[in-house]
Design a protein around this motif. Structure first.
Motif, mmCIF file in Angstrom:
data_model
loop_
_atom_site.group_PDB
_atom_site.id
_atom_site.type_symbol
_atom_site.label_atom_id
_atom_site.label_comp_id
_atom_site.label_asym_id
_atom_site.label_seq_id
_atom_site.Cartn_x
_atom_site.Cartn_y
_atom_site.Cartn_z
ATOM 1 N N VAL A 44 49.058 34.914 9.741
ATOM 2 C CA VAL A 44 48.443 35.597 10.873
ATOM 3 C C VAL A 44 46.969 35.233 10.833
ATOM 4 N N ILE A 45 46.494 34.593 11.889
ATOM 5 C CA ILE A 45 45.108 34.136 11.953
ATOM 6 C C ILE A 45 44.363 35.039 12.921
ATOM 7 N N GLY A 46 43.300 35.639 12.420
ATOM 8 C CA GLY A 46 42.565 36.581 13.259
ATOM 9 C C GLY A 46 41.103 36.653 12.880
ATOM 10 N N ALA A 47 40.449 37.661 13.430
ATOM 11 C CA ALA A 47 39.026 37.880 13.184
ATOM 12 C C ALA A 47 38.772 39.385 13.094
ATOM 13 N N SER A 48 37.800 39.753 12.288
ATOM 14 C CA SER A 48 37.509 41.174 12.094
ATOM 15 C C SER A 48 36.985 41.834 13.375
ATOM 16 N N TRP A 49 36.388 41.059 14.269
ATOM 17 C CA TRP A 49 35.843 41.608 15.504
ATOM 18 C C TRP A 49 36.888 41.712 16.627
ATOM 19 N N CYS A 50 38.103 41.267 16.360
ATOM 20 C CA CYS A 50 39.156 41.173 17.378
ATOM 21 C C CYS A 50 40.118 42.372 17.281
ATOM 22 N N PRO A 51 40.106 43.288 18.277
ATOM 23 C CA PRO A 51 40.998 44.450 18.214
ATOM 24 C C PRO A 51 42.488 44.110 18.082
ATOM 25 N N GLY A 88 43.684 25.924 17.836
ATOM 26 C CA GLY A 88 43.409 26.633 19.081
ATOM 27 C C GLY A 88 42.125 27.429 18.997
ATOM 28 N N SER A 89 41.700 27.950 20.136
ATOM 29 C CA SER A 89 40.443 28.688 20.172
ATOM 30 C C SER A 89 40.631 30.194 20.321
ATOM 31 N N SER A 90 41.845 30.660 20.577
ATOM 32 C CA SER A 90 42.028 32.101 20.773
ATOM 33 C C SER A 90 42.742 32.719 19.569
ATOM 34 N N VAL A 91 42.351 33.939 19.279
ATOM 35 C CA VAL A 91 42.991 34.705 18.213
ATOM 36 C C VAL A 91 43.438 36.037 18.801
ATOM 37 N N PRO A 92 44.432 36.647 18.257
ATOM 38 C CA PRO A 92 45.176 36.244 17.077
ATOM 39 C C PRO A 92 46.156 35.117 17.387
ATOM 40 N N ALA A 93 46.533 34.444 16.318
ATOM 41 C CA ALA A 93 47.565 33.412 16.393
ATOM 42 C C ALA A 93 48.475 33.604 15.192
ATOM 43 N N LEU A 94 49.742 33.333 15.391
ATOM 44 C CA LEU A 94 50.704 33.409 14.297
ATOM 45 C C LEU A 94 51.324 32.038 14.112
ATOM 46 N N VAL A 95 51.376 31.604 12.871
ATOM 47 C CA VAL A 95 51.978 30.323 12.529
ATOM 48 C C VAL A 95 53.131 30.627 11.579
ATOM 49 N N ARG A 96 54.323 30.227 11.997
ATOM 50 C CA ARG A 96 55.522 30.477 11.189
ATOM 51 C C ARG A 96 56.072 29.160 10.665
ATOM 52 N N PHE A 97 56.391 29.167 9.384
ATOM 53 C CA PHE A 97 57.078 28.038 8.764
ATOM 54 C C PHE A 97 58.436 28.546 8.331
ATOM 55 N N LYS A 98 59.478 27.908 8.851
ATOM 56 C CA LYS A 98 60.835 28.341 8.544
ATOM 57 C C LYS A 98 61.630 27.147 8.015
ATOM 58 N N TRP A 99 62.306 27.349 6.905
ATOM 59 C CA TRP A 99 63.118 26.311 6.279
ATOM 60 C C TRP A 99 64.426 26.196 7.041
ATOM 61 N N ASP A 100 64.750 24.991 7.523
ATOM 62 C CA ASP A 100 65.999 24.810 8.279
ATOM 63 C C ASP A 100 67.111 24.179 7.440
ATOM 64 N N GLY A 101 66.885 24.092 6.127
ATOM 65 C CA GLY A 101 67.870 23.490 5.242
ATOM 66 C C GLY A 101 67.499 22.088 4.820
ATOM 67 N N LYS A 103 64.011 20.729 6.135
ATOM 68 C CA LYS A 103 62.554 20.607 6.283
ATOM 69 C C LYS A 103 61.977 21.927 6.795
ATOM 70 N N TRP A 104 60.663 22.033 6.699
ATOM 71 C CA TRP A 104 59.957 23.195 7.221
ATOM 72 C C TRP A 104 59.660 22.965 8.700
ATOM 73 N N VAL A 105 59.967 23.942 9.524
ATOM 74 C CA VAL A 105 59.708 23.864 10.958
ATOM 75 C C VAL A 105 58.560 24.820 11.276
ATOM 76 N N LYS A 106 57.531 24.283 11.917
ATOM 77 C CA LYS A 106 56.337 25.057 12.245
ATOM 78 C C LYS A 106 56.389 25.500 13.704
ATOM 79 N N THR A 107 56.137 26.784 13.923
ATOM 80 C CA THR A 107 56.074 27.345 15.267
ATOM 81 C C THR A 107 54.824 28.208 15.357
ATOM 82 N N THR A 108 54.097 28.094 16.469
ATOM 83 C CA THR A 108 52.859 28.850 16.648
ATOM 84 C C THR A 108 52.917 29.628 17.958
ATOM 85 N N ILE A 109 52.446 30.870 17.905
ATOM 86 C CA ILE A 109 52.250 31.641 19.136
ATOM 87 C C ILE A 109 50.852 32.240 19.100
#
Length: 124
Positions: A44-51, A88-101, A103-109
């Motif tokens: 979870v990528i965020g900033a202390s000033w970000c509600p 990216g320039s906006s926060v918060p952002a979530l980066v998920r790494f999930k093992w598919d058996g 390799k690791w698959v990266k997904t960001t929202i």
């Protein structure tokens, strides 16, 4: 009264039976643990000033079972690890790494997520 007490005990037992996620204090610890057990790793990528960032951080820390046994870490957007994972320039952002058996698959929202959205993303 007894029914309420029994209901409360049953709920506690059910909550205790959920796989407990680990909210790590460092990226390295979360990464190492996820590599060892191949469980989902969410940053979870965020900033202390970000509600919305603070709200999601609080939600995760209060409900670590949201990740169903995976590994979570909250990083400041200025950290070196966050800069490598998310350009990216906006926060918060979530980066998920999930093992598919294989390799690791990266997904960001991006953007603040409700508890149910967060849970769906982490476990999706």
């Amino acid at each position: 009264m007894i029914k309420k007490l029994l209901s409360a005990v049953i709920v506690c037992i059910m909550l205790a039976s959920f796989a407990h996620a680990e909210v790590h204090t460092s990226y390295r610890d979360a990464y190492t643990a996820s590599q060892a057990d191949k469980k989902t790793f969410v940053v979870v990528i965020g900033a202390s000033w970000c509600p919305p960032c603070r709200k999601m951080k609080d939600m995760i820390e209060a409900n670590p079972s949201v990740a169903n046994g995976g590994h979570l870490v909250v990083l400041d957007y200025k950290s070196p690890e966050a800069k490598q994972l998310y350009t990216g320039s906006s926060v918060p952002a979530l980066v998920r790494f999930k093992w598919d058996g294989a390799k690791w698959v990266k997904t960001t929202i991006k953007g603040g997520q409700s508890y149910s959205q967060l849970k769906r993303f982490i476990n999706g």
